[in-house]
Write an enzyme that holds these catalytic residues in place. Structure first.
Site, PDB file in Angstrom:
ATOM      1  N   ASP A 106       1.080  -1.542  -0.212  1.00 44.13           N
ATOM      2  CA  ASP A 106       0.317   0.198   0.292  1.00 44.13           C
ATOM      3  C   ASP A 106       0.936   1.205  -0.144  1.00 44.13           C
ATOM      4  O   ASP A 106       1.684   0.994   0.785  1.00 44.13           O
ATOM      5  CB  ASP A 106      -0.893   0.179   1.359  1.00 44.13           C
ATOM      6  CG  ASP A 106      -2.086   1.158   1.137  1.00 44.13           C
ATOM      7  OD1 ASP A 106      -2.680   1.221  -0.381  1.00 44.13           O
ATOM      8  OD2 ASP A 106      -2.070   1.748   1.824  1.00 44.13           O
ATOM      9  N   HIS A 113      -3.265  14.395   0.811  1.00 46.44           N
ATOM     10  CA  HIS A 113      -3.699  13.710   1.532  1.00 46.44           C
ATOM     11  C   HIS A 113      -3.220  13.476   2.680  1.00 46.44           C
ATOM     12  O   HIS A 113      -2.796  13.829   3.831  1.00 46.44           O
ATOM     13  CB  HIS A 113      -4.093  11.800   1.380  1.00 46.44           C
ATOM     14  CG  HIS A 113      -4.215  10.889   2.552  1.00 46.44           C
ATOM     15  ND1 HIS A 113      -5.719  10.886   3.489  1.00 46.44           N
ATOM     16  CD2 HIS A 113      -3.486   9.763   2.481  1.00 46.44           C
ATOM     17  CE1 HIS A 113      -5.007   9.999   3.719  1.00 46.44           C
ATOM     18  NE2 HIS A 113      -3.864   9.821   3.789  1.00 46.44           N
ATOM     19  N   GLU A 179     -10.125   3.977   3.762  1.00 47.45           N
ATOM     20  CA  GLU A 179      -9.974   4.846   2.494  1.00 47.45           C
ATOM     21  C   GLU A 179      -9.921   4.433   1.683  1.00 47.45           C
ATOM     22  O   GLU A 179      -9.903   3.707   1.469  1.00 47.45           O
ATOM     23  CB  GLU A 179      -7.948   4.492   2.666  1.00 47.45           C
ATOM     24  CG  GLU A 179      -7.362   4.887   4.514  1.00 47.45           C
ATOM     25  CD  GLU A 179      -6.330   4.845   4.933  1.00 47.45           C
ATOM     26  OE1 GLU A 179      -5.350   3.557   3.459  1.00 47.45           O
ATOM     27  OE2 GLU A 179      -5.538   4.381   5.171  1.00 47.45           O
ATOM     28  N   GLU A 181      -9.379   4.342  -2.157  1.00 50.21           N
ATOM     29  CA  GLU A 181      -8.103   3.486  -3.367  1.00 50.21           C
ATOM     30  C   GLU A 181      -8.500   3.006  -4.668  1.00 50.21           C
ATOM     31  O   GLU A 181      -9.156   2.437  -4.621  1.00 50.21           O
ATOM     32  CB  GLU A 181      -7.155   3.167  -2.103  1.00 50.21           C
ATOM     33  CG  GLU A 181      -6.646   3.573  -0.838  1.00 50.21           C
ATOM     34  CD  GLU A 181      -5.760   2.743  -0.058  1.00 50.21           C
ATOM     35  OE1 GLU A 181      -5.116   2.026  -0.202  1.00 50.21           O
ATOM     36  OE2 GLU A 181      -5.418   3.247   1.442  1.00 50.21           O
ATOM     37  N   ASP A 211      -9.116  -0.121   2.153  1.00 49.68           N
ATOM     38  CA  ASP A 211      -7.787  -0.235   2.964  1.00 49.68           C
ATOM     39  C   ASP A 211      -7.761  -0.150   4.504  1.00 49.68           C
ATOM     40  O   ASP A 211      -8.052   2.233   4.632  1.00 49.68           O
ATOM     41  CB  ASP A 211      -6.288   0.025   2.237  1.00 49.68           C
ATOM     42  CG  ASP A 211      -5.194  -0.282   3.154  1.00 49.68           C
ATOM     43  OD1 ASP A 211      -5.573  -1.666   3.745  1.00 49.68           O
ATOM     44  OD2 ASP A 211      -4.579   0.117   3.872  1.00 49.68           O
ATOM     45  N   ARG A 215      -7.755   3.807  13.364  1.00 52.48           N
ATOM     46  CA  ARG A 215      -6.600   5.010  13.227  1.00 52.48           C
ATOM     47  C   ARG A 215      -5.797   5.135  15.111  1.00 52.48           C
ATOM     48  O   ARG A 215      -5.020   5.827  14.733  1.00 52.48           O
ATOM     49  CB  ARG A 215      -7.440   6.434  13.418  1.00 52.48           C
ATOM     50  CG  ARG A 215      -7.943   6.463  11.788  1.00 52.48           C
ATOM     51  CD  ARG A 215      -6.535   6.845  10.935  1.00 52.48           C
ATOM     52  NE  ARG A 215      -7.348   7.033   9.483  1.00 52.48           N
ATOM     53  CZ  ARG A 215      -6.041   7.240   8.746  1.00 52.48           C
ATOM     54  NH1 ARG A 215      -5.143   6.328   8.298  1.00 52.48           N
ATOM     55  NH2 ARG A 215      -7.491   7.369   7.068  1.00 52.48           N
ATOM     56  N   GLN A 218      -2.962   2.381  15.161  1.00 56.17           N
ATOM     57  CA  GLN A 218      -2.135   2.697  14.200  1.00 56.17           C
ATOM     58  C   GLN A 218      -1.467   3.927  14.801  1.00 56.17           C
ATOM     59  O   GLN A 218      -0.073   3.800  15.462  1.00 56.17           O
ATOM     60  CB  GLN A 218      -3.200   3.187  12.797  1.00 56.17           C
ATOM     61  CG  GLN A 218      -1.834   3.832  12.029  1.00 56.17           C
ATOM     62  CD  GLN A 218      -2.480   4.201  10.683  1.00 56.17           C
ATOM     63  OE1 GLN A 218      -3.454   4.301  10.303  1.00 56.17           O
ATOM     64  NE2 GLN A 218      -1.483   4.701  10.001  1.00 56.17           N
ATOM     65  N   LYS A 231      -3.687  -1.694  10.431  1.00 55.34           N
ATOM     66  CA  LYS A 231      -4.089  -2.211   9.198  1.00 55.34           C
ATOM     67  C   LYS A 231      -4.530  -3.270   8.738  1.00 55.34           C
ATOM     68  O   LYS A 231      -5.291  -3.328   8.030  1.00 55.34           O
ATOM     69  CB  LYS A 231      -3.134  -1.255   8.021  1.00 55.34           C
ATOM     70  CG  LYS A 231      -2.776   0.058   7.902  1.00 55.34           C
ATOM     71  CD  LYS A 231      -3.904   1.172   8.244  1.00 55.34           C
ATOM     72  CE  LYS A 231      -3.744   0.633   6.579  1.00 55.34           C
ATOM     73  NZ  LYS A 231      -3.992   1.856   5.173  1.00 55.34           N
ATOM     74  N   THR A 235      -8.725  -5.875   4.218  1.00 56.67           N
ATOM     75  CA  THR A 235      -8.485  -4.347   2.613  1.00 56.67           C
ATOM     76  C   THR A 235      -9.344  -5.159   1.755  1.00 56.67           C
ATOM     77  O   THR A 235      -9.545  -6.228   1.337  1.00 56.67           O
ATOM     78  CB  THR A 235      -7.127  -4.958   2.514  1.00 56.67           C
ATOM     79  OG1 THR A 235      -5.843  -3.701   3.030  1.00 56.67           O
ATOM     80  CG2 THR A 235      -6.979  -4.159   1.251  1.00 56.67           C
ATOM     81  N   GLU A 338      -9.472  12.409   7.487  1.00 58.73           N
ATOM     82  CA  GLU A 338      -9.520  14.452   6.469  1.00 58.73           C
ATOM     83  C   GLU A 338     -10.844  15.363   6.885  1.00 58.73           C
ATOM     84  O   GLU A 338     -11.029  16.038   6.633  1.00 58.73           O
ATOM     85  CB  GLU A 338      -9.194  13.815   5.276  1.00 58.73           C
ATOM     86  CG  GLU A 338      -7.689  13.412   5.299  1.00 58.73           C
ATOM     87  CD  GLU A 338      -7.723  13.149   3.326  1.00 58.73           C
ATOM     88  OE1 GLU A 338      -7.028  14.260   2.644  1.00 58.73           O
ATOM     89  OE2 GLU A 338      -7.569  11.978   3.172  1.00 58.73           O
TER      90      GLU A 338
END
Length: 392
Positions: A106, A113, A179, A181, A211, A215, A218, A231, A235, A338
């Protein structure tokens, strides 16, 4: 078929399906509108030289066959899609993970971002790390928990620690995030570095990726070695892999580079390697955000070149993803971190996230990417005995 149907004759993505009358027999299919072409069956009837590849239970043999075969099979499929006896209603089939994922990488390729996240986590420092404009930052993820769209995502548990905590606690993630992607599926293996102009020879197709990211887990674990439990729990990928050749009309120049690039990443004289993919994300059926893939600073060709420049090999079925796609506007941000500037709310149990996308095709057509949907299930019961159950 209407020209704006994203799964028309210019798209023709590959997947793997089963039917109710033969649930153990996995078959390769090609999506055409709201129907699925049984590629193995028609290849056998037509006496195709590629029938052996198309009667396989997954896309692995086709991926490994190489670009000349990919192009020949795609040409055959174009001739077959009007064969009614071999077209099944999409609603009547069950879709599966279309290939065995060999390795998963990844990246972190969106400047918008990375800048937004840097400002959240380092408000008094530089938003971008010193290396960001010199190489595509990435990490090696967990292939075993890549799951097909529609698979429930169980809320992960792990250690968490906020600045207000004296010690870490254990429990379900309170800051579960998406996420949005774009992923790239490797077909032809390689034992040597892949230059920028070798991208088309090794990458079979494109898919959407969510993905998922815990948070809080992480943030506590990632220094100094990067993402791990925050993570690796899931996925999600599309059930359909759209061939790379379908995106010829969607190619676009990446954003202007602000720092000189080393020769192996310098694409100033190469064909435009950005892709104009328009992504939409919905939360519980309501529009959430629309990230534009055309804004990605690092292209997939550069990611592949960097991923292999140290001598790392490619295997058939390798999957690498772009990292969160975000644009410059508030309605173009690719994750809740975000969108909420780190404050939340984040995903609740029962929430369902759906990612869809399309790209411009020839003569005004649309090239579709199969959707990615996932619903959040409560944390596993074992977490109930933790120090803090952490119910969101």
């Amino acid at each position: 078929m209407p020209q704006q149907d994203p799964f028309g004759p210019d798209t023709l993505p590959y997947g793997v399906f089963t039917t109710a009358d033969a649930p153990e027999q996995r078959r390769i299919g090609v999506r055409y509108g709201e129907r699925v072409l049984d590629a193995g069956a028609i290849a056998t009837v037509r006496g195709s030289a590629h029938a052996e590849l198309l009667v396989a239970p997954d896309l692995g043999p086709l991926l490994a066959a190489g670009r000349p075969v990919w192009q020949a099979v795609r040409a055959e499929v174009r001739d077959w899609i009007s064969e009614e006896p071999f077209l099944l209603p999409l609603a009547d089939v069950t879709l599966h993970l279309p290939f065995e994922v060999a390795d998963y990488v990844d990246f972190y390729a969106s400047e918008h971002h990375a800048t937004n996240v840097g400002r959240i986590f380092r408000p008094d420092g530089d938003a971008l790390t010193p290396n960001w404009k010199h190489l595509p930052i990435g990490y090696h993820g967990r292939a075993g928990t890549v799951v097909v769209t529609g698979t429930e995502v169980v809320r992960p548990s792990g250690q968490r620690k906020t600045p207000a905590d004296d010690a870490p606690t254990f429990g379900p993630s309170r800051r579960l995030d998406i996420e949005a992607e774009v992923g790239f599926v490797v077909g032809t293996p390689s034992s040597a570095p892949v230059p920028l102009d070798g991208f088309r020879d090794h990458v079979f197709g494109v898919c959407l990726v969510n993905d998922w990211s815990a948070r809080d887990l992480q943030a506590w674990e990632y220094v100094p070695l990067g993402p791990f439990l925050g993570k690796s729990f899931a996925t999600s990928v599309s059930a359909w892999i759209t061939p790379l050749d379908a995106f010829d009309d969607a190619r676009t120049a990446p954003p202007e580079r602000t720092h000189p690039l080393l020769p192996y990443l310098d694409d100033s004289a190469a064909e435009p390697a950005g892709l104009d993919i328009r992504i939409d994300v919905a939360l519980n059926g309501e529009p959430l955000t629309s990230p534009p893939f055309s804004t990605m600073y690092w292209t997939a060709a550069q990611q592949l070149a960097h991923m292999t420049v140290n001598g790392a090999t490619l295997r058939t079925g390798d999957l690498f993803a772009s990292g969160t796609v975000s644009g410059p506007e508030e309605h173009q941000l690719g994750c809740l971190l975000e969108l909420t500037k780190g404050k939340g709310p984040f995903l609740q149990d029962g929430d369902e996230v759906t990612i869809t996308a399309w790209a411009p095709g020839p003569d005004g057509s649309r090239i579709g990417l199969g959707e990615v949907t996932g619903r959040i299930a409560p944390a596993a019961p074992a977490a109930d005995t933790a120090t803090d159950a952490g119910a969101p």
